[in-house]
Enzyme design. Structure first.
Site, short mmCIF file in Angstrom:
data_model
loop_
_atom_site.label_atom_id
_atom_site.label_comp_id
_atom_site.label_asym_id
_atom_site.label_seq_id
_atom_site.Cartn_x
_atom_site.Cartn_y
_atom_site.Cartn_z
N THR A 220 -2.94 7.62 -6.36
CA THR A 220 -1.73 8.09 -5.71
C THR A 220 -1.76 7.80 -4.22
O THR A 220 -2.78 7.39 -3.68
CB THR A 220 -1.61 9.66 -5.82
OG1 THR A 220 -2.67 10.23 -5.02
CG2 THR A 220 -1.67 10.15 -7.21
N ASN A 221 -0.63 8.16 -3.60
CA ASN A 221 -0.53 8.16 -2.14
C ASN A 221 -1.17 9.43 -1.58
O ASN A 221 -1.83 10.16 -2.30
CB ASN A 221 0.96 8.06 -1.75
CG ASN A 221 1.16 7.27 -0.46
OD1 ASN A 221 0.48 7.52 0.53
ND2 ASN A 221 2.10 6.34 -0.47
N LYS B 65 3.97 2.87 -6.57
CA LYS B 65 2.97 3.82 -6.06
C LYS B 65 3.58 5.21 -5.96
O LYS B 65 4.64 5.38 -5.36
CB LYS B 65 2.47 3.37 -4.69
CG LYS B 65 1.31 4.21 -4.17
CD LYS B 65 0.64 3.53 -3.00
CE LYS B 65 -0.49 4.34 -2.42
NZ LYS B 65 -1.10 3.65 -1.28
N ASN C 214 5.81 10.36 5.05
CA ASN C 214 6.09 10.30 6.48
C ASN C 214 7.43 9.70 6.86
O ASN C 214 7.72 9.51 8.04
CB ASN C 214 4.96 9.56 7.19
CG ASN C 214 3.64 10.29 7.00
OD1 ASN C 214 3.59 11.51 7.11
ND2 ASN C 214 2.59 9.56 6.68
N THR C 215 8.25 9.36 5.89
CA THR C 215 9.63 8.96 6.16
C THR C 215 10.50 9.97 5.42
O THR C 215 10.41 10.08 4.19
CB THR C 215 9.90 7.53 5.67
OG1 THR C 215 9.06 6.64 6.40
CG2 THR C 215 11.35 7.13 5.87
N TYR D 4 -9.44 3.75 1.10
CA TYR D 4 -9.22 3.55 2.52
C TYR D 4 -10.07 4.56 3.32
O TYR D 4 -10.99 4.18 4.05
CB TYR D 4 -7.72 3.69 2.83
CG TYR D 4 -7.33 3.56 4.29
CD1 TYR D 4 -8.28 3.50 5.31
CD2 TYR D 4 -5.99 3.47 4.66
CE1 TYR D 4 -7.90 3.37 6.65
CE2 TYR D 4 -5.61 3.34 6.00
CZ TYR D 4 -6.58 3.31 6.99
OH TYR D 4 -6.20 3.19 8.29
N THR D 5 -9.78 5.86 3.19
CA THR D 5 -10.34 6.86 4.12
C THR D 5 -11.86 6.87 4.17
O THR D 5 -12.44 7.05 5.26
CB THR D 5 -9.79 8.26 3.76
OG1 THR D 5 -8.37 8.20 3.85
CG2 THR D 5 -10.31 9.32 4.71
N ALA E 132 2.27 -0.92 4.85
CA ALA E 132 3.61 -1.21 4.40
C ALA E 132 4.39 -2.05 5.41
O ALA E 132 4.29 -1.84 6.61
CB ALA E 132 4.36 0.10 4.14
N ASN F 143 -2.44 11.43 8.37
CA ASN F 143 -1.65 10.47 9.14
C ASN F 143 -0.17 10.74 8.96
O ASN F 143 0.27 11.20 7.91
CB ASN F 143 -2.01 9.03 8.75
CG ASN F 143 -1.12 8.47 7.66
OD1 ASN F 143 -0.01 7.99 7.92
ND2 ASN F 143 -1.58 8.57 6.42
N SER G 210 5.36 7.65 0.33
CA SER G 210 4.87 8.05 1.64
C SER G 210 5.56 9.34 2.07
O SER G 210 6.78 9.45 1.99
CB SER G 210 5.14 6.97 2.68
OG SER G 210 4.93 7.52 3.96
N GLY H 52 4.50 6.84 9.69
CA GLY H 52 5.93 6.62 9.50
C GLY H 52 6.30 5.14 9.50
O GLY H 52 7.30 4.74 10.12
N PHE H 53 5.50 4.32 8.80
CA PHE H 53 5.84 2.89 8.62
C PHE H 53 6.01 2.16 9.95
O PHE H 53 6.97 1.41 10.13
CB PHE H 53 7.11 2.73 7.79
CG PHE H 53 6.98 3.07 6.32
CD1 PHE H 53 5.74 3.06 5.67
CD2 PHE H 53 8.10 3.36 5.57
CE1 PHE H 53 5.63 3.37 4.32
CE2 PHE H 53 8.01 3.67 4.21
CZ PHE H 53 6.77 3.67 3.59
C1 LIG Z 1 -3.78 5.84 8.13
C2 LIG Z 1 -3.22 5.64 6.76
C3 LIG Z 1 -2.09 4.85 6.60
C4 LIG Z 1 -1.55 4.66 5.32
N1 LIG Z 1 -0.45 3.85 5.16
C5 LIG Z 1 0.03 3.61 3.92
C6 LIG Z 1 1.14 2.73 3.71
O1 LIG Z 1 1.67 2.13 4.65
N2 LIG Z 1 1.60 2.56 2.43
C7 LIG Z 1 1.00 3.19 1.36
O2 LIG Z 1 1.45 3.00 0.22
N3 LIG Z 1 -0.05 4.00 1.53
C8 LIG Z 1 -0.54 4.22 2.77
N4 LIG Z 1 -1.64 5.04 2.93
C9 LIG Z 1 -2.22 5.71 1.73
C10 LIG Z 1 -3.42 4.96 1.16
O3 LIG Z 1 -3.06 3.67 0.74
C11 LIG Z 1 -4.03 5.74 -0.02
O4 LIG Z 1 -3.08 5.82 -1.05
C12 LIG Z 1 -4.46 7.14 0.37
O5 LIG Z 1 -5.00 7.16 1.67
C13 LIG Z 1 -5.49 7.73 -0.59
O6 LIG Z 1 -6.66 6.95 -0.62
P1 LIG Z 1 -7.99 7.31 0.24
O7 LIG Z 1 -8.28 8.77 0.00
O8 LIG Z 1 -9.05 6.39 -0.27
O9 LIG Z 1 -7.63 7.03 1.65
C14 LIG Z 1 -2.17 5.26 4.20
C15 LIG Z 1 -3.32 6.03 4.37
C16 LIG Z 1 -3.85 6.24 5.63
C17 LIG Z 1 -5.10 7.07 5.78
#
Ligand SMILES: Cc1cc2nc3c(=O)[nH]c(=O)nc-3n(C[C@H](O)[C@H](O)[C@H](O)COP(=O)(O)O)c2cc1C
Length: 352
Positions: A238-239, A210, A174-175, A310-311, A85, A110, A172, A113-114
């Site tokens: 989802t997030n 999202k 975290n904010t 991502y993960t 983000a 995580n 998110s 926090g942006f």
């Molecule tokens: C380290 C980390 C940072 C993330 N930062 C953001 C973010 O800045 N904005 C956002 O919409 N999602 C963020 N996400 C969420 C991911 O985009 C995703 O929605 C979430 O991790 C679930 O997918 P996954 O299980 O494949 O990781 C973050 C996830 C992780 C692990």
């Protein structure tokens, strides 16, 4: 090549997770990671809210928050890539440590926090980057902003000319209080501002919303109603989650958002509910715990037109992306579907 990747991952996992994350981005930029290019076949080609994707497997937001590796990431096998983000002003995020591996659970917590370089710097990098597949920006709000709702439109105004889509991230964890913006009235006003900004761009881009996996059924109904009426182009479900159900790893009690395998079922159920509530009118992007082609396939069956991850890359490396795309292609062929679009929602009932 797999051996080198395994050795590289094992070495990265000896380091603190945030340092390892930074190094993985450097390795991409230095050309140390093999890049297969976008995997594509006629079956995998997907049209999503007007975007042409070579395949429906995207990079989720948060991996390349500052647009440092856009070029390599668009050649890594993904069908689309989400950066950010980004917030209007640069901000440091929460104090370290703020990223934790949960290896026994194939998960991550995580609470960044942006942390990011700000929309201006990120937009400048996006402007210089080659985009081989559609690239989007995840829009966020500054922690100290006097008008957080307006921040989303500000980032879009700055970065919009250099991306192919944008995502409103009000989910998110975290904010503090950010997720309050998912409430009906607040969300409608926020989305109206973002859509007005989008419509003012020389090249208007699709806008996605999202959402969190922790919404109640009533909250989800509100989101579906507002999203359908707002003129946005799709929803990303989802997030990360605040739930800590069934975790084994040492860091399971850390504060923040949980992602990876333990999120899969929860986020897929939300996706299926949303698919039912919007009745296929809004394209949905399924994300949360995808670690295999079978997982991606389940998201599509539950109602996703495309997916993100991502993960799982933290544990399996970037080669997983091409594996998933190829696995999906094989699965579509085996099940007798000519393309992804035909399969969307075909197993939704099982997730309701
Ligand atoms: C380290 C980390 C940072 C993330 N930062 C953001 C973010 O800045 N904005 C956002 O919409 N999602 C963020 N996400 C969420 C991911 O985009 C995703 O929605 C979430 O991790 C679930 O997918 P996954 O299980 O494949 O990781 C973050 C996830 C992780 C692990």
């Amino acid at each position: 090549m797999r051996l080198v990747e395994h050795a590289g991952l094992a070495a990265l996992h000896l380091l603190d997770p945030e340092t390892a994350h930074g190094l993985s981005l450097r390795a991409l930029c230095w050309g140390l990671v093999p890049l297969p290019g976008a995997v594509t076949t006629p079956r995998l080609r997907t049209r999503l809210a007007g975007l042409d994707l070579p395949n429906p497997v995207g990079l989720a937001a948060g991996y390349d928050k500052n647009a440092e590796a856009v070029g390599p990431l668009t050649r890594a096998g993904f069908g689309f890539v989400e950066i950010g983000a980004a917030t209007p002003l640069p901000q440091p995020g929460n104090p370290r440590p703020r990223l934790f591996r949960l290896p026994e659970d194939r998960a991550v917590i995580n609470r960044f926090g942006f942390n990011n370089d700000g929309a201006g710097a990120i937009a400048a990098r996006l402007a210089r980057a080659g985009r081989r597949v559609p690239v989007g920006i995840n829009l966020g709000a500054n922690k100290a902003s006097a008008d957080r709702a307006a921040d989303f439109a500000r980032v879009l105004a700055t970065a919009g000319p250099h991306v192919d889509f944008a995502t409103v991230n009000v989910s998110s964890p975290n904010t503090e209080r950010l997720r309050d913006l998912q409430g009906k009235a607040a969300l409608a006003a926020l989305l109206a501002g973002v859509i007005a900004t989008r419509d003012g761009l020389a090249r208007p881009v699709p806008v996605f919303l999202k959402i969190a996996p922790d919404l109640t059924e009533a909250e989800l109904e509100d989101v579906a109603e507002v999203a359908s009426a707002s003129g946005i182009d799709g929803v990303i479900a989802t997030n990360t989650t605040l739930s800590r159900e069934g975790l084994k790893s040492r860091h399971r009690a850390e504060a923040g958002g949980l992602s990876g395998t333990p999120l899969f079922a929860r986020s897929t159920r939300v996706l299926a509910r949303l698919s039912l509530l919007t009745d296929g009118r809004l394209p949905l992007i399924g994300v949360g715990g995808i670690a295999s082609a079978d997982d991606a396939w389940e998201k599509i069956r539950a109602g996703a037109s495309a997916v993100q991850l991502y993960t799982a890359m933290v544990y399996r490396g970037l080669s997983l992306v091409a594996d998933i795309a190829r696995g999906l292609d094989a699965r579509l062929a085996r099940e007798g579907f000519a393309n992804v679009a035909e399969a969307v929602g075909s197993g939704r009932e099982e997730w309701l």
